[in-house]
Design a protein around this motif. Structure first.
Motif, PDB file in Angstrom:
ATOM      1  N   ALA A  90      45.982  33.388  70.773  1.00 53.92           N
ATOM      2  CA  ALA A  90      44.893  32.541  71.277  1.00 53.92           C
ATOM      3  C   ALA A  90      43.642  32.746  70.433  1.00 53.92           C
ATOM      4  N   PHE A  91      42.964  31.659  70.161  1.00 52.03           N
ATOM      5  CA  PHE A  91      41.678  31.698  69.440  1.00 52.03           C
ATOM      6  C   PHE A  91      40.605  31.136  70.359  1.00 52.03           C
ATOM      7  N   ASN A  92      39.412  31.663  70.247  1.00 47.99           N
ATOM      8  CA  ASN A  92      38.273  31.119  70.975  1.00 47.99           C
ATOM      9  C   ASN A  92      37.262  30.519  70.019  1.00 47.99           C
ATOM     10  N   CYS A  93      36.485  29.604  70.555  1.00 51.41           N
ATOM     11  CA  CYS A  93      35.431  28.952  69.788  1.00 51.41           C
ATOM     12  C   CYS A  93      34.253  28.757  70.734  1.00 51.41           C
ATOM     13  N   THR A  94      33.100  29.325  70.410  1.00 51.73           N
ATOM     14  CA  THR A  94      31.937  29.174  71.275  1.00 51.73           C
ATOM     15  C   THR A  94      31.048  28.058  70.741  1.00 51.73           C
ATOM     16  N   TYR A  95      30.392  27.374  71.644  1.00 55.10           N
ATOM     17  CA  TYR A  95      29.498  26.286  71.260  1.00 55.10           C
ATOM     18  C   TYR A  95      28.183  26.440  71.996  1.00 55.10           C
ATOM     19  N   SER A  96      27.108  25.902  71.433  1.00 53.26           N
ATOM     20  CA  SER A  96      25.790  26.112  72.037  1.00 53.26           C
ATOM     21  C   SER A  96      25.239  24.876  72.734  1.00 53.26           C
ATOM     22  N   ASN A  97      25.767  23.693  72.442  1.00 53.76           N
ATOM     23  CA  ASN A  97      25.273  22.467  73.064  1.00 53.76           C
ATOM     24  C   ASN A  97      25.943  22.281  74.431  1.00 53.76           C
ATOM     25  N   SER A  98      25.222  22.654  75.484  1.00 54.27           N
ATOM     26  CA  SER A  98      25.815  22.614  76.827  1.00 54.27           C
ATOM     27  C   SER A  98      26.094  21.190  77.300  1.00 54.27           C
ATOM     28  N   ALA A  99      25.507  20.186  76.638  1.00 60.27           N
ATOM     29  CA  ALA A  99      25.728  18.798  77.034  1.00 60.27           C
ATOM     30  C   ALA A  99      26.984  18.197  76.401  1.00 60.27           C
ATOM     31  N   SER A 100      27.648  18.946  75.536  1.00 66.24           N
ATOM     32  CA  SER A 100      28.840  18.427  74.857  1.00 66.24           C
ATOM     33  C   SER A 100      29.911  18.022  75.856  1.00 66.24           C
ATOM     34  N   GLN A 101      30.533  16.874  75.603  1.00 67.36           N
ATOM     35  CA  GLN A 101      31.573  16.369  76.495  1.00 67.36           C
ATOM     36  C   GLN A 101      32.949  16.376  75.846  1.00 67.36           C
ATOM     37  N   SER A 102      32.979  16.457  74.524  1.00 62.30           N
ATOM     38  CA  SER A 102      34.261  16.376  73.829  1.00 62.30           C
ATOM     39  C   SER A 102      34.320  17.434  72.738  1.00 62.30           C
ATOM     40  N   PHE A 103      35.511  17.964  72.571  1.00 60.45           N
ATOM     41  CA  PHE A 103      35.728  19.041  71.601  1.00 60.45           C
ATOM     42  C   PHE A 103      37.048  18.788  70.889  1.00 60.45           C
ATOM     43  N   PHE A 104      37.180  19.392  69.704  1.00 55.75           N
ATOM     44  CA  PHE A 104      38.362  19.094  68.908  1.00 55.75           C
ATOM     45  C   PHE A 104      38.846  20.348  68.211  1.00 55.75           C
ATOM     46  N   TRP A 105      40.167  20.453  68.108  1.00 56.61           N
ATOM     47  CA  TRP A 105      40.795  21.472  67.272  1.00 56.61           C
ATOM     48  C   TRP A 105      41.481  20.771  66.099  1.00 56.61           C
ATOM     49  N   TYR A 106      41.210  21.284  64.891  1.00 54.53           N
ATOM     50  CA  TYR A 106      41.836  20.774  63.682  1.00 54.53           C
ATOM     51  C   TYR A 106      42.653  21.896  63.052  1.00 54.53           C
ATOM     52  N   ARG A 107      43.702  21.491  62.352  1.00 59.52           N
ATOM     53  CA  ARG A 107      44.498  22.415  61.557  1.00 59.52           C
ATOM     54  C   ARG A 107      44.249  22.084  60.085  1.00 59.52           C
ATOM     55  N   GLN A 108      44.002  23.123  59.278  1.00 57.56           N
ATOM     56  CA  GLN A 108      43.820  22.917  57.848  1.00 57.56           C
ATOM     57  C   GLN A 108      44.738  23.848  57.085  1.00 57.56           C
ATOM     58  N   ASP A 109      45.644  23.266  56.312  1.00 62.73           N
ATOM     59  CA  ASP A 109      46.503  24.050  55.423  1.00 62.73           C
ATOM     60  C   ASP A 109      45.751  24.330  54.131  1.00 62.73           C
ATOM     61  N   CYS A 110      46.206  25.342  53.418  1.00 65.81           N
ATOM     62  CA  CYS A 110      45.524  25.770  52.199  1.00 65.81           C
ATOM     63  C   CYS A 110      45.384  24.610  51.211  1.00 65.81           C
ATOM     64  N   ARG A 111      44.173  24.352  50.770  1.00 65.64           N
ATOM     65  CA  ARG A 111      43.875  23.327  49.778  1.00 65.64           C
ATOM     66  C   ARG A 111      44.200  21.904  50.245  1.00 65.64           C
ATOM     67  N   LYS A 112      44.205  21.723  51.569  1.00 65.54           N
ATOM     68  CA  LYS A 112      44.453  20.395  52.136  1.00 65.54           C
ATOM     69  C   LYS A 112      43.296  20.011  53.052  1.00 65.54           C
ATOM     70  N   GLU A 113      43.337  18.759  53.530  1.00 67.02           N
ATOM     71  CA  GLU A 113      42.300  18.312  54.439  1.00 67.02           C
ATOM     72  C   GLU A 113      42.580  18.758  55.868  1.00 67.02           C
ATOM     73  N   PRO A 114      41.539  18.869  56.709  1.00 63.77           N
ATOM     74  CA  PRO A 114      41.770  19.157  58.135  1.00 63.77           C
ATOM     75  C   PRO A 114      42.476  17.975  58.797  1.00 63.77           C
ATOM     76  N   LYS A 115      43.379  18.299  59.709  1.00 65.59           N
ATOM     77  CA  LYS A 115      44.062  17.254  60.476  1.00 65.59           C
ATOM     78  C   LYS A 115      43.879  17.530  61.959  1.00 65.59           C
ATOM     79  N   LEU A 116      43.578  16.485  62.716  1.00 69.66           N
ATOM     80  CA  LEU A 116      43.311  16.637  64.135  1.00 69.66           C
ATOM     81  C   LEU A 116      44.546  17.150  64.857  1.00 69.66           C
ATOM     82  N   LEU A 117      44.372  18.245  65.569  1.00 70.57           N
ATOM     83  CA  LEU A 117      45.466  18.851  66.320  1.00 70.57           C
ATOM     84  C   LEU A 117      45.389  18.433  67.789  1.00 70.57           C
ATOM     85  N   MET A 118      44.205  18.636  68.395  1.00 72.42           N
ATOM     86  CA  MET A 118      44.044  18.299  69.815  1.00 72.42           C
ATOM     87  C   MET A 118      42.598  17.952  70.111  1.00 72.42           C
ATOM     88  N   SER A 119      42.426  17.055  71.084  1.00 68.74           N
ATOM     89  CA  SER A 119      41.106  16.746  71.628  1.00 68.74           C
ATOM     90  C   SER A 119      41.016  17.382  73.008  1.00 68.74           C
TER      91      SER A 119
END
Lengths: 112, 110
Positions: free
Chosen positions: B20-49
């Motif tokens: 498990a990985f955690n990610c903290t955010y400071s904008n308490s008004a945020s409504q949407s968050f995203f996890w991306y996967r990035q392979d070495c020397r490639k672009e990020p790809k959306l994993l989950m919203s």
């Protein structure tokens, strides 16, 4: 299939030379973004645009310029004023307020 | 404090493990968050919203903890092919631009 295309994949720049990186999308997205990624680091925003003929500076805009003459296209010029341009450049697009960003496959720029 | 922060890792886990990985955010008004996967020397790809309490897709589960202002990504039954860097993203203050974390590197070994 819809997507976002960056070209070229690899680019070599001589000292003092301007180069332009291409980014084209056919996703009908309003917003487009340019990021820079250095080895082992996160994405840093260079410029973004939410509408044709308008764009805003990001966190590291110095030494870069952009244009947005068409909805589909958002080219980035790396000017000679950018002293350390060697990096991986990523273009992204999105629906404003929508479901995340779609990224292009990136351009790897090296100064020779 | 950075708007989005992640533990850079690396997390080295054996195949079949749960991580498990955690990610903290400071904008308490945020409504949407995203996890991306990035392979070495490639672009990020959306994993989950993540829009509310959480989201699940096969071996991957993303959860949101608004009280503590973090999102998490749980990967069950890790595969060698899960080895990558995982980036989280959240909206910035006063704009609809996404702010990306620096990523957490996962290495799954046999």
């Amino acid at each position: 299939d819809g997507g976002i295309t960056q070209s070229p994949k690899y680019l070599f720049r001589k000292e003092g030379q301007n180069v332009t990186l291409s980014c084209e999308q056919n996703l009908n997205h309003d917003a487009m973004y340019w990021y820079r990624q250095d080895p082992g680091q996160g994405l840093r925003l260079i410029y973004y645009s939410q509408i044709v003929n308008d764009f805003q500076k990001g966190d590291i805009a110095e030494g870069y310029s952009v244009s947005r003459e068409k909805k589909e296209s958002f080219p980035l010029t790396v000017t000679s004023a950018q002293k350390n341009p060697t990096a991986f450049y990523l273009c992204a697009s999105s629906i404003i307020g929508g479901d995340g960003y779609t990224f292009g496959s990136g351009t790897r720029l090296t100064v020779v | 404090r950075k708007e989005v922060e992640q533990d850079p890792g690396p997390f080295n886990v054996p195949e079949g493990a749960t991580v498990a990985f955690n990610c903290t955010y400071s904008n308490s008004a945020s409504q949407s968050f995203f996890w991306y996967r990035q392979d070495c020397r490639k672009e990020p790809k959306l994993l989950m919203s993540v829009y509310s309490s959480g989201n699940e897709d096969g071996r991957f589960t993303a959860q949101l903890n608004r009280a503590s202002q973090y999102i998490s990504l749980l990967i069950r039954d890790s595969k060698l092919s899960d080895s990558a860097t995982y980036l989280c993203a959240a909206p910035s203050y006063n704009t609809d631009k996404l702010i990306f974390g620096t990523g957490t590197r996962l290495q799954v070994f046999p």
